[in-house]
Design a protein around this motif. Structure first.
Motif, mmCIF file in Angstrom:
data_model
loop_
_atom_site.group_PDB
_atom_site.id
_atom_site.type_symbol
_atom_site.label_atom_id
_atom_site.label_comp_id
_atom_site.label_asym_id
_atom_site.label_seq_id
_atom_site.Cartn_x
_atom_site.Cartn_y
_atom_site.Cartn_z
ATOM 1 N N ILE A 46 38.098 35.305 65.860
ATOM 2 C CA ILE A 46 38.942 36.048 64.910
ATOM 3 C C ILE A 46 38.072 37.121 64.266
ATOM 4 C CG2 ILE A 46 40.309 35.913 62.786
ATOM 5 C CD1 ILE A 46 40.903 33.008 63.444
ATOM 6 N N GLU A 47 38.461 38.370 64.458
ATOM 7 C CA GLU A 47 37.695 39.461 63.868
ATOM 8 C C GLU A 47 37.725 39.352 62.355
ATOM 9 O OE1 GLU A 47 38.071 43.464 65.276
ATOM 10 O OE2 GLU A 47 38.925 42.781 67.162
ATOM 11 N N ASN A 48 36.541 39.369 61.740
ATOM 12 C CA ASN A 48 36.474 39.200 60.294
ATOM 13 C C ASN A 48 35.323 40.010 59.726
ATOM 14 O OD1 ASN A 48 34.022 37.162 59.642
ATOM 15 N ND2 ASN A 48 34.946 36.630 61.626
ATOM 16 N N ALA A 49 35.376 40.194 58.422
ATOM 17 C CA ALA A 49 34.308 40.916 57.743
ATOM 18 C C ALA A 49 34.140 40.342 56.343
ATOM 19 C CB ALA A 49 34.618 42.404 57.663
ATOM 20 N N ALA A 50 32.904 40.040 55.977
ATOM 21 C CA ALA A 50 32.590 39.615 54.615
ATOM 22 C C ALA A 50 31.714 40.699 54.010
ATOM 23 C CB ALA A 50 31.870 38.271 54.615
ATOM 24 N N TYR A 97 46.751 44.538 38.329
ATOM 25 C CA TYR A 97 45.569 45.023 39.028
ATOM 26 C C TYR A 97 44.380 45.143 38.075
ATOM 27 C CZ TYR A 97 47.661 46.110 43.565
ATOM 28 O OH TYR A 97 48.233 46.013 44.812
ATOM 29 N N GLU A 98 44.641 45.610 36.848
ATOM 30 C CA GLU A 98 43.570 45.789 35.871
ATOM 31 C C GLU A 98 42.882 44.460 35.553
ATOM 32 O OE1 GLU A 98 46.635 46.917 35.565
ATOM 33 O OE2 GLU A 98 46.285 49.067 35.903
ATOM 34 N N LYS A 99 43.679 43.410 35.364
ATOM 35 C CA LYS A 99 43.114 42.106 35.045
ATOM 36 C C LYS A 99 42.335 41.543 36.229
ATOM 37 C CE LYS A 99 44.343 37.696 32.899
ATOM 38 N NZ LYS A 99 45.450 36.842 32.398
ATOM 39 N N PHE A 100 42.842 41.775 37.441
ATOM 40 C CA PHE A 100 42.139 41.288 38.629
ATOM 41 C C PHE A 100 40.796 41.991 38.782
ATOM 42 C CE2 PHE A 100 41.154 41.937 43.166
ATOM 43 C CZ PHE A 100 40.888 40.615 43.512
ATOM 44 N N LEU A 101 40.787 43.307 38.633
ATOM 45 C CA LEU A 101 39.558 44.073 38.810
ATOM 46 C C LEU A 101 38.497 43.703 37.775
ATOM 47 C CD1 LEU A 101 41.060 47.599 39.577
ATOM 48 C CD2 LEU A 101 39.970 46.038 41.194
ATOM 49 N N LEU A 102 38.926 43.253 36.624
ATOM 50 C CA LEU A 102 38.010 42.918 35.545
ATOM 51 C C LEU A 102 37.108 41.743 35.906
ATOM 52 C CD1 LEU A 102 37.389 43.831 32.617
ATOM 53 C CD2 LEU A 102 38.921 41.998 31.844
ATOM 54 N N ASP A 103 37.666 40.738 36.610
ATOM 55 C CA ASP A 103 36.899 39.516 36.918
ATOM 56 C C ASP A 103 36.602 39.350 38.407
ATOM 57 O OD1 ASP A 103 36.689 38.281 34.270
ATOM 58 O OD2 ASP A 103 38.872 38.173 34.362
ATOM 59 N N TRP A 104 36.797 40.406 39.185
ATOM 60 C CA TRP A 104 36.493 40.359 40.625
ATOM 61 C C TRP A 104 35.113 40.950 40.849
ATOM 62 C CZ3 TRP A 104 37.881 44.828 44.195
ATOM 63 C CH2 TRP A 104 37.496 44.556 45.510
ATOM 64 N N ASN A 105 34.269 40.250 41.621
ATOM 65 C CA ASN A 105 32.896 40.720 41.824
ATOM 66 C C ASN A 105 32.732 41.679 42.995
ATOM 67 O OD1 ASN A 105 33.125 39.066 44.046
ATOM 68 N ND2 ASN A 105 31.403 37.740 43.532
ATOM 69 N N GLY A 106 33.842 42.008 43.669
ATOM 70 C CA GLY A 106 33.788 42.985 44.757
ATOM 71 C C GLY A 106 33.598 42.407 46.142
ATOM 72 N N VAL A 107 33.323 41.095 46.247
ATOM 73 C CA VAL A 107 33.118 40.452 47.556
ATOM 74 C C VAL A 107 34.468 40.036 48.145
ATOM 75 C CG1 VAL A 107 32.110 38.480 48.759
ATOM 76 C CG2 VAL A 107 30.818 39.647 46.976
ATOM 77 N N ILE A 108 34.706 40.362 49.409
ATOM 78 C CA ILE A 108 35.947 39.964 50.085
ATOM 79 C C ILE A 108 35.648 39.425 51.476
ATOM 80 C CG2 ILE A 108 37.216 41.800 48.876
ATOM 81 C CD1 ILE A 108 37.526 43.046 51.800
ATOM 82 N N VAL A 109 36.580 38.634 51.977
ATOM 83 C CA VAL A 109 36.594 38.233 53.386
ATOM 84 C C VAL A 109 37.946 38.641 53.936
ATOM 85 C CG1 VAL A 109 36.514 36.345 55.047
ATOM 86 C CG2 VAL A 109 35.053 36.275 53.021
#
Length: 519
Positions: A46-50, A97-109
């Motif tokens: 499965i093509e993925n990116a972290a 979106y504002e509340k999510f961005l506040l506590d999101w560290n920028g890392v995604i999978v």
């Protein structure tokens, strides 16, 4: 965490491999790290990116992805004006979106969605009908042949509902997780079915536990009401009334001792309370019990008790076996262990000059070589596993097939198979896969294979190549087949070749580290 990732896979239409992901993920040596997630996805092709991205790039991200929100792995689903976040502890909720961005560290999978048409809904409906049809049929026949009044129907309905809830309680007790029930059991911060169900359970291996009682009670009630509706309902109502002190005690323990609520236990208590009230409110509670009214319930309970104890013991055995296999897989997937068991090939001179059948990416960092013989039965499986590895990971694995056969042995009828395979590979390489697959996968007999794969003549170069491969094998004392070599090391006999997929990233990293040192 596992349920969250499986939901992520389901959203992206990978429902059919959720269980395969579960086995890979739980047995990963680095479980439950982010690397364990991505490595397991890699193994499933499965093509993925972290990656770590800037918060301004959220508009360019996929509609769903895994992220670390408040330092907890979270499933994120994007909508026009808000996002829905799902966590293991708190379930799902929508935030801005504002509340999510506040506590999101920028890392995604993120993963590439499966473009195949999903058939999950059809499968779920089919499985539900398949398993529930016999029960529905029995209930239908009982309703048709017996006369059910409102009083009996109330007891039948509550007993069936109680039986379903009791099954879920037993599942939780034994450790079989259900995502729907997990969500139901954790509706609030003060609810935890597991804490209540396993309360003061010192001996987990004992044959009978308190959580078995609701299952046996409601199962016996359903059978009894179906056999003799009115009389059995009256007796069950009386039994329900007798259990009220137990219900009060259970609620007291949940409220003051454990300080956690079991939603399923409360559901069972509510159903028993309903049966007690209905029985007491009716004009039937004054009836005396006869042998005929008591017998269906007592007989059902007497039959179900030993049956359930045997079934429970078997289920526990299955669960323990699964857990042992997971531990074993985790142990075997430790790259240090594989590296320790892998022995270097004694004589490597001339190895790279051997010209066998080559498949996959020639520049791949993982070089897999198998040495086989057309007369070797075990070589069929080795070829199948090796070729499957190339098909699944064409960019990561290069497969080279060599042959160990004495060119001077004129009595070997299978020598001609090797000669023709090498000849076909030189003259018409596009047909090599079909030719060797006919022998090792379709397992054609010799006469039929030779008729299909006729060649005009075998060149002297082919004979010389067979001799080179045979002499190289003799120098390494490879007097057997199959031989499996990965990056000039013998692949341990303790491992199946199909397990090589667990170590592709480790082998790649090791190879790149060696190349960097040389550079």
């Amino acid at each position: 965490m596992l349920k969250l990732i499986q939901k992520f896979l389901q959203i992206n239409r990978y429902s059919e491999i959720k269980n395969e992901f579960k086995d890979l993920f739980l047995s990963h040596p680095n479980y439950p790290s982010l690397f364990a997630i991505t490595d397991s996805l890699d193994l499933l092709a499965i093509e993925n990116a972290a990656v770590r991205v800037s918060k301004e790039q959220i508009v360019d991200l996929p509609t769903n992805f895994l992220a670390y929100f408040k330092e907890e792995l979270t499933l994120v689903e994007k909508f026009k004006n808000d996002v829905r976040i799902t966590t293991i502890k708190k379930g799902s909720k929508k935030i801005s979106y504002e509340k999510f961005l506040l506590d999101w560290n920028g890392v995604i999978v993120a993963i590439e969605p499966n473009n195949a048409v999903a058939k999950e809904n059809f499968k779920i409906e089919y499985n539900w009908l398949k398993y529930s049809f016999p029960f529905i049929l029995i209930v239908g026949l009982a309703l048709f042949y017996n006369s059910f009044d409102l009083f009996s129907l109330v007891f039948l309905t509550t007993s069936i509902t109680g039986l379903i809830v009791s099954v879920f309680i037993v599942q939780e007790k034994l450790g079989f997780k259900n995502s729907i029930i997990t969500k139901f059991c954790n509706l609030t911060s003060n609810s935890s079915c597991a804490s209540v169900i396993n309360y003061k359970e010192e001996n987990k291996n004992r044959l009978f536990s308190f959580s078995d009682l609701p299952l046996l009670f409601f199962a016996s009630s359903v059978i009894a009401v179906l056999i003799q509706p009115l009389e059995s309902a009256v007796f069950i109502g009386f039994l329900s009334l007798l259990t009220i002190p137990v219900i009060v005690s259970s609620i007291w323990i949940q409220k003051f001792e454990i300080q956690k609520w079991c939603m399923m236990c409360l559901a069972v208590s509510f159903l028993i309370l309903v049966q007690s009230i209905v029985w007491f409110a009716s004009d039937l509670f004054t009836l005396t019990f006869s042998f005929e009214s008591i017998f269906p319930f007592v007989f059902s309970f007497a039959v179900l008790l030993p049956t359930w104890l045997v079934a429970k013991s078997m289920l526990k055995g299955v669960l323990e076996t699964e857990n042992s296999l997971k531990d074993l897989k985790k142990f075997k997937r430790n790259y240090s262990l594989l590296n320790f068991l892998s022995k270097k090939v004694s004589f490597t001179n001339g190895f790279e000059n051997l010209r066998g059948l080559n498949f996959g990416n020639r520049n791949a960092t993982v070089k897999l070589t198998i040495i086989i013989s057309p007369s070797c039965g075990h070589c069929h499986k080795t070829f199948q596993e090796a070729f499957d590895m190339v098909l699944k990971f064409p960019e990561k694995v290069n497969l080279n097939i060599l042959f160990n056969i004495n060119p001077d042995n004129t009595e070997n009828p299978f020598k001609v198979v090797v000669e023709r395979l090498l000849t076909i590979n030189r003259s018409t390489p596009g047909k090599t896969v079909e030719a060797i697959s006919d022998w090792h996968i379709k397992k054609m007999n010799l006469k039929k294979w030779l008729k299909k794969w006729h060649v005009e003549n075998v060149s002297m170069m082919v004979g010389q190549e067979i001799n080179k491969q045979y002499e190289w094998c003799s120098k390494n004392n490879f007097n057997y087949t199959p031989v499996r070599i990965v990056n000039e090391k013998l692949f341990p006999s303790e491992y199946e070749l199909s397990e090589l997929k667990y170590f592709l990233n480790d082998l790649t990293d090791e190879k790149e580290a060696v190349l960097e040192k040389i550079a």
